[in-house]
Design a protein around this motif. Structure first.
Motif, short mmCIF file in Angstrom:
data_model
loop_
_atom_site.label_atom_id
_atom_site.label_comp_id
_atom_site.label_asym_id
_atom_site.label_seq_id
_atom_site.Cartn_x
_atom_site.Cartn_y
_atom_site.Cartn_z
N VAL A 1 58.52 32.17 60.33
CA VAL A 1 58.55 32.22 61.80
C VAL A 1 58.52 30.78 62.32
O VAL A 1 57.53 30.07 62.13
CB VAL A 1 57.34 33.00 62.35
N PRO A 2 59.59 30.30 62.97
CA PRO A 2 59.65 28.88 63.37
C PRO A 2 58.72 28.53 64.52
O PRO A 2 58.17 27.43 64.58
CB PRO A 2 61.12 28.70 63.77
N PHE A 3 58.56 29.44 65.48
CA PHE A 3 57.67 29.21 66.62
C PHE A 3 57.29 30.56 67.21
O PHE A 3 57.90 31.59 66.91
CB PHE A 3 58.32 28.31 67.68
N THR A 4 56.26 30.56 68.04
CA THR A 4 55.80 31.79 68.67
C THR A 4 55.80 31.61 70.18
O THR A 4 55.83 30.48 70.69
CB THR A 4 54.37 32.14 68.19
N SER B 1 46.33 42.46 61.89
CA SER B 1 47.70 42.98 62.08
C SER B 1 48.08 42.95 63.55
O SER B 1 49.19 42.54 63.92
CB SER B 1 47.79 44.41 61.53
N GLN B 2 47.17 43.39 64.41
CA GLN B 2 47.44 43.39 65.85
C GLN B 2 47.59 41.97 66.38
O GLN B 2 48.48 41.69 67.21
CB GLN B 2 46.32 44.10 66.60
N GLN B 3 46.73 41.07 65.93
CA GLN B 3 46.82 39.68 66.37
C GLN B 3 48.14 39.05 65.95
O GLN B 3 48.75 38.27 66.68
CB GLN B 3 45.65 38.87 65.81
N THR B 4 48.59 39.39 64.73
CA THR B 4 49.86 38.85 64.23
C THR B 4 51.03 39.38 65.07
O THR B 4 51.92 38.61 65.45
CB THR B 4 50.06 39.24 62.76
N ALA B 5 51.02 40.68 65.35
CA ALA B 5 52.07 41.27 66.17
C ALA B 5 52.13 40.61 67.53
O ALA B 5 53.21 40.28 68.04
CB ALA B 5 51.82 42.78 66.32
N VAL C 1 52.02 35.41 57.52
CA VAL C 1 52.50 35.07 58.86
C VAL C 1 51.32 34.71 59.77
O VAL C 1 51.38 33.74 60.54
CB VAL C 1 53.33 36.22 59.46
N TYR C 2 50.25 35.47 59.67
CA TYR C 2 49.06 35.21 60.48
C TYR C 2 48.53 33.81 60.25
O TYR C 2 48.30 33.05 61.20
CB TYR C 2 48.00 36.25 60.14
N LEU C 3 48.35 33.44 58.98
CA LEU C 3 47.77 32.13 58.66
C LEU C 3 48.72 30.97 58.93
O LEU C 3 48.30 29.82 58.96
CB LEU C 3 47.32 32.10 57.20
N ASN C 4 49.98 31.28 59.14
CA ASN C 4 50.95 30.22 59.46
C ASN C 4 51.28 30.14 60.95
O ASN C 4 52.00 29.21 61.36
CB ASN C 4 52.25 30.45 58.68
N SER C 5 50.77 31.07 61.75
CA SER C 5 51.21 31.15 63.14
C SER C 5 50.12 31.01 64.18
O SER C 5 50.39 30.60 65.30
CB SER C 5 51.95 32.48 63.38
N ILE C 6 48.88 31.36 63.83
CA ILE C 6 47.84 31.39 64.86
C ILE C 6 47.41 29.98 65.27
O ILE C 6 47.55 29.02 64.52
CB ILE C 6 46.62 32.21 64.41
N GLU C 7 46.87 29.91 66.48
CA GLU C 7 46.38 28.66 67.04
C GLU C 7 45.04 28.32 66.38
O GLU C 7 44.11 29.12 66.40
CB GLU C 7 46.21 28.82 68.54
N GLY D 1 43.57 25.06 66.81
CA GLY D 1 43.17 23.81 67.44
C GLY D 1 44.11 23.54 68.60
O GLY D 1 45.07 24.29 68.82
N ASN D 2 43.85 22.49 69.35
CA ASN D 2 44.71 22.15 70.48
C ASN D 2 46.05 21.61 69.98
O ASN D 2 46.14 20.47 69.52
CB ASN D 2 44.02 21.12 71.37
N GLY D 3 47.09 22.45 70.05
CA GLY D 3 48.40 22.05 69.54
C GLY D 3 48.52 22.18 68.04
O GLY D 3 49.50 21.70 67.45
N VAL D 4 47.55 22.82 67.41
CA VAL D 4 47.53 22.96 65.94
C VAL D 4 47.77 24.43 65.60
O VAL D 4 47.00 25.30 66.00
CB VAL D 4 46.18 22.50 65.36
N TYR D 5 48.83 24.69 64.84
CA TYR D 5 49.20 26.06 64.52
C TYR D 5 49.38 26.22 63.01
O TYR D 5 50.15 25.49 62.38
CB TYR D 5 50.50 26.45 65.23
N GLY D 6 48.66 27.17 62.45
CA GLY D 6 48.82 27.47 61.03
C GLY D 6 47.84 26.72 60.15
O GLY D 6 47.25 25.70 60.53
N ALA D 7 47.66 27.26 58.94
CA ALA D 7 46.65 26.77 58.00
C ALA D 7 46.88 25.33 57.57
O ALA D 7 45.94 24.54 57.49
CB ALA D 7 46.61 27.68 56.78
#
Length: 247
Positions: free
Chosen positions: A53-56, A132-136, A172-178, A180-186
């Motif tokens: 997923v390139p961006f959200t 799962s819901q958070q990822t969706a 996908v969850y660990l690579n997409s969620i926020e 930090g400020n401007g920090v996305y993914g593990a």
């Protein structure tokens, strides 16, 4: 003597097609929109089963917010396959966000009921949303609390549970969620908070990242407040009970 027989002229007028009613046209338009939506949503869910997923939507929203506020638009997002993300972080988010992740089918109805009852009483707790819901929500939808968004969230949750499976959802969850400020993914979070790769996070460091997920722009994983430190301690304790992760 032959007589000429002329055909009788019919008095009936040729039937004309009745104009289609407004409601019938609207039903057809709505049906087409629904079919297009189902087709496109299925396409993107299948597509992102195999493609990073390139961006959200949240990444775009945050960039617009910062731009409007005159703040620098900081964006850090590095995709890593799940095998390159520490098992400690996988356990930490399960311990912190969704203890039944490996067992449920996308929804934790007990947690949802508990959240609903507490909200009715005027108390606010962490929502009953599963990983799962958070990822969706993060991948396909916008932030908010409307019934429309919650309905769409449930729809996409069912799709990713059926098409992606638990391992891909976690990836996908660990690579997409926020985180930090401007920090996305593990990977971006591990570099930002601990100056190391996501594969090398210790239990305590993983717990530090998981502890700030309720509000990653307010809390910090390092030099944390006493509240976040207590959350870290609790997450580390719960992590010991997670056991081996088998997707």
């Amino acid at each position: 003597m032959a007589t000429k027989i002329t055909p009788k002229k019919s008095n009936s007028k040729p039937q004309t097609k009745k104009p289609q009613g407004f409601m019938a046209k609207m039903r057809m338009i709505v049906l087409k929109i629904i079919l297009w939506f189902i087709g496109l949503s299925l396409f993107f869910v299948v597509f992102f089963k195999f493609v990073p997923v390139p961006f959200t939507p949240l990444m775009l929203i945050r960039a617009i917010e910062n731009k409007a506020a005159g703040k620098p638009v900081y964006f850090n997002h590095d995709w890593e396959p799940l095998e390159n993300i520490s098992v400690n972080l996988q356990k930490a988010v399960i311990a912190s966000e969704d203890g039944l992740f490996l067992k449920h089918n996308g929804f934790d109805f007990k947690a949802m009921q508990k959240a609903y009852k507490n909200n009715e009483r005027g108390r606010r707790i962490k929502g009953g949303s599963t990983i799962s819901q958070q990822t969706a929500k993060n991948v396909f939808l916008w932030q908010g609390r409307s019934y429309i968004r919650k309905g769409l969230e449930a729809y996409f949750t069912v799709l990713i549970e059926l098409i992606w499976g638990k391992e891909r959802i976690m990836e996908v969850y660990l690579n997409s969620i926020e985180m930090g400020n401007g920090v996305y993914g593990a990977q971006a979070a591990a570099e930002h908070w601990y100056r190391k790769d996501a594969a090398n996070l210790t239990s305590r460091q993983a717990a530090g990242i998981a502890a700030i997920l309720p509000n990653p722009r307010k809390y910090t994983a390092t030099s944390s407040s006493s509240y976040i430190n207590r959350r870290k301690d609790k997450i580390v304790r719960v992590m010991r009970t997670v056991g081996k992760i088998e997707y």
